[in-house]
Design an enzyme around this catalytic site. Structure first.
Site, short mmCIF file in Angstrom:
data_model
loop_
_atom_site.label_atom_id
_atom_site.label_comp_id
_atom_site.label_asym_id
_atom_site.label_seq_id
_atom_site.Cartn_x
_atom_site.Cartn_y
_atom_site.Cartn_z
N ASP A 58 -10.95 0.66 -5.18
CA ASP A 58 -9.71 0.02 -4.76
C ASP A 58 -9.16 -0.85 -5.89
O ASP A 58 -9.93 -1.40 -6.69
CB ASP A 58 -10.01 -0.84 -3.51
CG ASP A 58 -8.80 -1.01 -2.63
OD1 ASP A 58 -7.90 -0.17 -2.68
OD2 ASP A 58 -8.78 -2.00 -1.85
N HIS A 62 -2.92 -9.38 0.93
CA HIS A 62 -4.38 -9.36 1.09
C HIS A 62 -4.86 -10.72 1.60
O HIS A 62 -4.30 -11.75 1.26
CB HIS A 62 -5.06 -9.07 -0.25
CG HIS A 62 -4.77 -7.70 -0.77
ND1 HIS A 62 -4.21 -7.47 -2.00
CD2 HIS A 62 -4.95 -6.48 -0.21
CE1 HIS A 62 -4.08 -6.16 -2.18
NE2 HIS A 62 -4.52 -5.54 -1.11
N HIS A 120 -1.46 -1.80 2.65
CA HIS A 120 -2.53 -2.74 2.29
C HIS A 120 -2.40 -4.01 3.11
O HIS A 120 -1.39 -4.23 3.78
CB HIS A 120 -2.46 -3.05 0.79
CG HIS A 120 -3.01 -1.93 -0.05
ND1 HIS A 120 -4.26 -1.98 -0.61
CD2 HIS A 120 -2.49 -0.72 -0.35
CE1 HIS A 120 -4.48 -0.84 -1.25
NE2 HIS A 120 -3.43 -0.06 -1.11
N GLY A 131 -4.18 -5.16 5.77
CA GLY A 131 -4.16 -4.90 7.22
C GLY A 131 -4.75 -6.00 8.08
O GLY A 131 -4.42 -6.10 9.26
N THR A 132 -5.59 -6.86 7.49
CA THR A 132 -6.22 -7.91 8.31
C THR A 132 -5.16 -8.85 8.89
O THR A 132 -4.29 -9.33 8.17
CB THR A 132 -7.20 -8.73 7.43
OG1 THR A 132 -8.24 -7.86 7.02
CG2 THR A 132 -7.79 -9.91 8.20
N ASN A 141 -5.38 -0.10 4.96
CA ASN A 141 -6.54 -0.74 4.33
C ASN A 141 -6.87 -2.05 5.03
O ASN A 141 -5.99 -2.91 5.20
CB ASN A 141 -6.24 -1.04 2.86
CG ASN A 141 -6.38 0.17 1.98
OD1 ASN A 141 -6.28 1.29 2.46
ND2 ASN A 141 -6.61 -0.06 0.71
#
Ligand code: 13P
Length: 245
Positions: free
Chosen positions: A14, A111, A139, A141-142, A161
């Protein structure tokens, strides 16, 4: 472990801006790489992405491409400041010129843990989907809600992700398990690893429930393959998206 697995296993590198590391993992037979050229100017990013794609494709390895930076720092890579931002048309033209396989554009996510609600851009994913058939990667995704994930999937995102949530689940379950060991004075390593594995599995299943493709996501560009014979649930045995279980 891979040969014992009942599901497909991939080893993906990644967010890597370093060409030498990419060369090493390509030579070592990894499954795919994300070449992060977002710290280069557009012309350099296209040229170097093309070189990476040529090398990776020669080894049968796919390349995800990031040329406008997704904010947030992950494992020491990245920045909280947007350094390069382009129009969707420019990003797609760059992807075509370099021959990369998947596009990781800025979609309003970041992120890490969100400290306020992000301004998400599912409509930008839809714009990419209209301009290109290359899969779009989300990207950061949390912390997104089920509805937010669904909006991105409906808009045509093919890969999502999630890292921070996985790391937090792993570490918090380890902490809870170790605290229990301290209380009971029973220090049994297999219990620790079983509890961590169970917590991570429960977390992953929760995401699989959300990400199972809707008919419109299928129609808007999920790559299809025949399902394998050992998938476990909800597979009709017909052509379906990959990966699936
Ligand atoms: P999160 O850590 O925010 O889940 O993002 C993961 C990611 O995008 C990895 O590339």
């Amino acid at each position: 472990a891979v040969s014992d697995s009942r599901v497909p296993v991939a080893l993906h590198l990644d967010h890597c801006p370093e060409r030498r590391v990419i060369e090493d993992v390509v030579a070592a037979g990894w499954s795919s790489v994300l070449f992060d050229a977002s710290n280069r100017d557009l012309e350099t990013a296209i040229r170097e992405s093309r070189e990476v794609a040529e090398l990776a494709h020669a080894h049968g390895i796919g390349v995800e491409s990031e040329i406008e930076n997704i904010v947030g720092v992950e494992d020491g890579v990245g920045s909280d400041v947007i350094a390069h931002a382009y129009s969707a048309q420019q990003v797609v033209e760059a992807a075509q010129a370099s021959g990369i396989d998947l596009i990781a554009p800025q979609l309003g996510t970041a992120h890490g843990v969100y400290h306020g609600r992000p301004k998400l851009l599912p409509e930008r994913a839809r714009e990419f989907r209209a301009l290109s058939d290359k899969p779009i990667v989300l990207h950061g995704g949390t912390g997104l809600t089920t509805q937010e994930f669904q909006a991105f999937i409906e808009a045509g995102v093919s890969k999502i992700n999630i890292s921070t949530e996985l790391k937090m689940t792993y570490m918090k379950s380890a902490l809870a398990s170790l605290r229990r060991c301290e209380q009971t004075q029973e220090w049994d390593p297999p219990t620790l690893f079983n509890e961590i594995g169970g917590a991570v599995e429960t977390m992953a299943v929760g995401f699989f429930e959300i990400f199972w493709p809707t008919p419109s996501a299928m129609a808007t560009g999920w790559r299809s393959t025949r399902c394998s014979t050992n998938c476990r649930s909800r597979c009709t045995g017909a052509t379906t998206s990959t990966p699936h279980w």
